[in-house]
Design a protein around this motif. Structure first.
Motif, PDB file in Angstrom:
ATOM      1  N   GLU A  78      42.183  35.008  43.863  1.00 15.26           N
ATOM      2  CA  GLU A  78      41.336  35.894  44.664  1.00 15.26           C
ATOM      3  C   GLU A  78      40.210  36.515  43.856  1.00 15.26           C
ATOM      4  O   GLU A  78      39.443  37.320  44.385  1.00 15.26           O
ATOM      5  N   ARG A  93      35.698  39.629  43.779  1.00 17.52           N
ATOM      6  CA  ARG A  93      36.705  39.084  44.687  1.00 17.52           C
ATOM      7  C   ARG A  93      36.061  37.908  45.433  1.00 17.52           C
ATOM      8  O   ARG A  93      34.909  37.987  45.852  1.00 17.52           O
ATOM      9  N   GLU A  95      36.481  36.879  48.340  1.00 16.86           N
ATOM     10  CA  GLU A  95      36.181  37.157  49.752  1.00 16.86           C
ATOM     11  C   GLU A  95      34.749  37.643  49.955  1.00 16.86           C
ATOM     12  O   GLU A  95      34.262  37.690  51.082  1.00 16.86           O
TER      13      GLU A  95
END
Length: 100
Positions: A78, A93, A95
Motif C-alpha cells: 500500500e 500511499r 491509493e
C-alpha cells in the motif's frame, strides 16, 4: 516444459493438487503493488498524484497532477518510496497515485 515435468503442490483452498508454477503466478499477482486505478506498479515507474496531499514535516502541499518519477516499492503493497524536490524520505500511499 510440459505439465508432466512440473512439480505439484496441494492447494488447501481448493483441495486439489495444482502445478507449482500456476500457484506461484497467482501468489505473485496477489502480492502486486497497484495504483488507485488497479494498474500494477514497478520500481522506476512514474506516477501522478490524483489529489492534493499535505506533506507532514515539510510544510508544503503536493498538488493534484504532480508527477513523481522513479518510485521504489517497499515491503508494504500500500506504500511507495519516492523523492521529490526538497523532500527526503517521501512515502506515498498507492491509493493517491496513478501510473503514467
Amino acid at each position: 516444459m510440459s505439465d508432466q515435468d512440473d512439480e505439484y503442490v496441494y492447494d488447501e483452498a481448493t483441495g486439489e493438487w495444482r502445478p507449482a508454477s500456476e500457484v506461484a503466478a497467482e501468489q505473485a499477482a496477489a502480492n502486486a503493488v497497484r495504483d488507485a486505478a488497479g494498474n500494477e506498479l514497478a520500481d522506476g515507474d512514474s506516477v501522478t498524484l490524483i489529489k492534493d496531499l499535505k506533506v507532514k514535516g515539510a510544510g508544503q502541499t503536493l498538488k493534484q497532477g504532480t508527477v513523481i518519477k522513479s518510485i521504489r516499492l517497499t515491503g508494504n503493497p500500500e506504500e511507495i518510496d519516492c523523492k521529490y524536490e526538497g523532500i527526503k524520505g517521501l512515502v506515498l500511499r498507492t491509493e493517491f497515485v496513478r501510473k503514467r
